[in-house]
Write an enzyme that holds these catalytic residues in place. Sequence first.
Site, PDB file in Angstrom:
ATOM      1  N   ASP A 260       2.455  -1.593   0.389  1.00 24.16           N
ATOM      2  CA  ASP A 260       2.766  -0.398   1.007  1.00 24.16           C
ATOM      3  C   ASP A 260       2.313  -0.570   2.612  1.00 24.16           C
ATOM      4  O   ASP A 260       1.684  -1.579   2.848  1.00 24.16           O
ATOM      5  CB  ASP A 260       2.411   0.825   0.577  1.00 24.16           C
ATOM      6  CG  ASP A 260       3.237   1.996   0.840  1.00 24.16           C
ATOM      7  OD1 ASP A 260       4.143   1.852   1.860  1.00 24.16           O
ATOM      8  OD2 ASP A 260       3.152   3.016   0.235  1.00 24.16           O
TER       9      ASP A 260
HETATM   10  C1  BGC Z   1       5.558   4.915   2.296  1.00 26.81           C
HETATM   11  C2  BGC Z   1       6.504   3.806   1.442  1.00 26.81           C
HETATM   12  C3  BGC Z   1       7.770   3.243   2.555  1.00 26.81           C
HETATM   13  C4  BGC Z   1       6.923   2.732   3.752  1.00 26.81           C
HETATM   14  C5  BGC Z   1       8.010   2.276   4.672  1.00 26.81           C
HETATM   15  C6  BGC Z   1       4.788   4.051   3.421  1.00 26.81           C
HETATM   16  O1  BGC Z   1       4.297   4.908   4.093  1.00 26.81           O
HETATM   17  O2  BGC Z   1       4.618   5.248   1.422  1.00 26.81           O
HETATM   18  O3  BGC Z   1       7.349   4.720   0.537  1.00 26.81           O
HETATM   19  O4  BGC Z   1       8.598   2.555   1.841  1.00 26.81           O
HETATM   20  O5  BGC Z   1       6.149   3.726   4.243  1.00 26.81           O
HETATM   21  O6  BGC Z   1       8.670   3.189   5.434  1.00 26.81           O
END
Ligand code: BGC
Length: 698
Positions: A260
Site C-alpha cells: 500500500d
Molecule cells: C489506499 C489504497 C490506495 C492507494 C493509492 C492508499 O492510501 O489505502 O487503497 O489504492 O492509497 O491511492
Amino acid sequence: MDRRNFLATIGMTGAALALPSRANAALTGLSDSEIESRVMELLARMTLEEKVDQMSGRLLSLSPGHGLSFGESPANTRLGIPAMITLGASRGAGMGRATVFPVSMCRGASWDRALEERIGEVIGYETRAKGCHTLLGPCVNLLRHPSWGRAQETYGEDPLLLGVLGAAHVIGAQKHVMACPKHFAGNSIDDSRFFVNIVMDERTLREIYLPHFKRCVDAGAATIMSAYNHLNGALCGQNPHLITEILKREWGFQGLVMSDWTNAVDDTVAAANAGLNLEMPDGKAHYGKKLAEAVRAGKVLQKNIDESVTRILRQKFKFITPDFRKGYDQDRIADKDAASLARQAAVKGMVLLKNRDGALPLDAGVKGLAVMGELAAKKNLGDLGSSFVLPPYAVSALEGIRRRAGAVKVEYCRGKNLGEAERIARSVDAVVVFAGCTWRDEGEHLGYWGGDRLNLELHPGETALIKAAARANPRCIVVLEGGSAIVMEAWKDMVPAIAMAWYPGMEGGNAIAEVLFGDQNPSGKLPMVFPKSADQLVPFDPVSKTVKYGYYHGYRWMDKKNIEPAFPFGFGLSYTSYKYSKLRLNKNSVDRDDKLVAQVDVTNIGARAGEEIVQLYIGYNGTKIDRPVKDLKAFGRVALDPGQTRTVSLELSPQELAWFNPEKGAWQIEDIEYLAMVGPSSKAEDLKLSDKFRIIGI
Ligand code: BGC
C-alpha cells in the site's frame, strides 16, 4: 509498435503469434509457457540494478484529477519491458472523468454477481482507455464494524458475499487490465491504519478474514496489495506468513504483491524476505538502492529478487500489449451504456428497510410532494480519498425526483428551519426526507476529513428534521445515504418507510426517483447488520496500538449473543411479497467431494414483478467446537412476475463447511449433522425452511 513487432522485441515469433484460445488467456496472446521462457531469458540478461528497478515503484503524478494512485513499476527500454501503470479504481477509473458507479457497499447490497462482473468490466475498460494497466481494486476487506471509515469501499461483513463479488469484479476487470484485490489483510480501522497491530488467532484469520481474498486469487487476480496495518506483530507488507506461506505457497498465487501507499514498508530486508514484490509508490524509500545493497550484503537472497522480478514480468507480459489503448475508445468512457449500468446498480443496491401502510411507492394519489434535507440536493458520491472519481455529471436525488415527478408538484426544503419544514410537510401528500453521511463524516483517513465514523447516528439536525416532518405528515419517508450502518432508534418508529440508498453514484438521483415512484421494485438486501445501537456490536477502537479481533462480528456475533438488531444481515423488502416452499436437498448424505444442492420454490404472491435474493445458511448441530449459529454459504437472485413460481438451486461444496484446526494447521470437516436453512434473510423467523444432512467420506 504493433503486436507483431512487440512480440518480436520480446523475442516471440511464429507459434507465439497465435491468438488466445482460453477464456483466461493472456491479453497479449502469449501462452503461459511462452511468457515463462521469455521471463527466464530476460532474468538471465538483467543486472541486479535492473531487477531491483522493476521492484521499485514510482509515483507518476499528484496533480488534481490524476488521483493519488497514479504510479508505476518502471519500464526497461534496453530490454523491452513495459511499465505497469496503476490507477485508483473502486467506484470508477480514478483519473480524469469516468463513470462513477455506486460505491462497493451499495453493490454489495445488490448481491448480484453478474452485475458486479459487468461493473468490473466497464471500470477495466475505462482504466485501459486512460492508458493504465492495473486498477487498484477491488477492496475486499471484511467489514468488522460499521464505524470503519472506508466501509463504503468494500462489499459487506460476510466472507462469502465479499469473495463472490470481489471475484466477479476481478473477472470482469481482467478482461481489460490487471485487478488488485486489497488490502491484504485485516484492514478495517482507518484512523489508526498506519500503526495498528491487529491481533487474531489463526482460525479467525483463515475462516473470517482471508476466504474472500482466496476467492479473488482463484479467480486469477494478477496482483494483490498488502495492507497498512500490522497483523500479529508484522506489517502486512513484511509478513511472511501472509505473503509467502499462505498467499503464494498454499494458495498458489502467481501474481505480484505490491505494498500500500504510505508507510506500508519500514524495513528493506524484512519486506523483501517476506515476499513483497513491488514497493509502491516510492520504491526509493526502501527498495531501489537500499535493496541492491541488501542483496550485496547477503541480507536478501538473489533468489528472492528473481522471484519478485519473475512475478512482475509475468504479469506485464500477460496483460500489457504494445498497442495497449488501441480500440479503446475515449467516447465510450461514461457513455450511455455505462451510465445505465451505474443506474441499474444503484437501483439494485437500494434496500427498502421499512414500508408500512403502502407509504411507498408514491402513487397517483400523491399530487404534492415535499423533499427535505440538505443531502437531497447534494451529489453525494462518497469519499474524496483514493476512491474518488470525477464524474462527467451527477444527478442529485432532488434533480432525479423533479425529472420523474411529472404532474406531481415538488417543493424542496433544506430543513434548517423546523417550523418551515413542518408547515410544508403539512401542506403536501407525502414527504421524503434525505439524511445520512457525506465524505466529511466517513472515508479514508487522510488527516483532514473523513476517517472512522464513531457515532453511528444521524446528525442531530437531521434527526430533528425527520421528527418534525413525521409529526406533521404521516406519510413521511426517509431515504438514507452513507457507506454503512446507521442507527435509527430515535426516529425509526415515527416514520412508515425507510430506504437505504448508500452513495448511489452519478445516476443515483434517477435511480432513487425510479424506486420511490415505483418504476423499479427495490430488491437490495443488507450486506451487514444494522444495529439498534453501537452497544450491540463488537467494540471498535481506532486509537490503540494493538487491537484484538475475535472470531465473531456482525450477524454471527448477534446470533451467538442472542441480540436482535434493528435490521438483520440479508434483510430487505420489496413492493411485492414472496413465498418460499418445498425446500429439498439433492442428498441427505453428501460425499465430501460431491455437491450439496438445495432447491427451493419461490413464488411472487404480490401484484408487481420483482427480484428476490434467496439465501442459504448452514447450522452445525452437535458441533464439538465453537461454531457460529449459522453461516451464509450460498445465495442467488431470481426474477419473478406476479403469480410466477421458480425453483432456485443453491450449490455448496462440503469442503466449504470445513473449519480450520489451528493445532493441526489444517482444514477439517466435522462429522456432525448439518442444517441447511433457506430464506429471505438471516433472521431466524425467515429461515423456517430447513433440512438436515451429513457429510460422508471424511
Ligand atoms: C489506499 C489504497 C490506495 C492507494 C493509492 C492508499 O492510501 O489505502 O487503497 O489504492 O492509497 O491511492
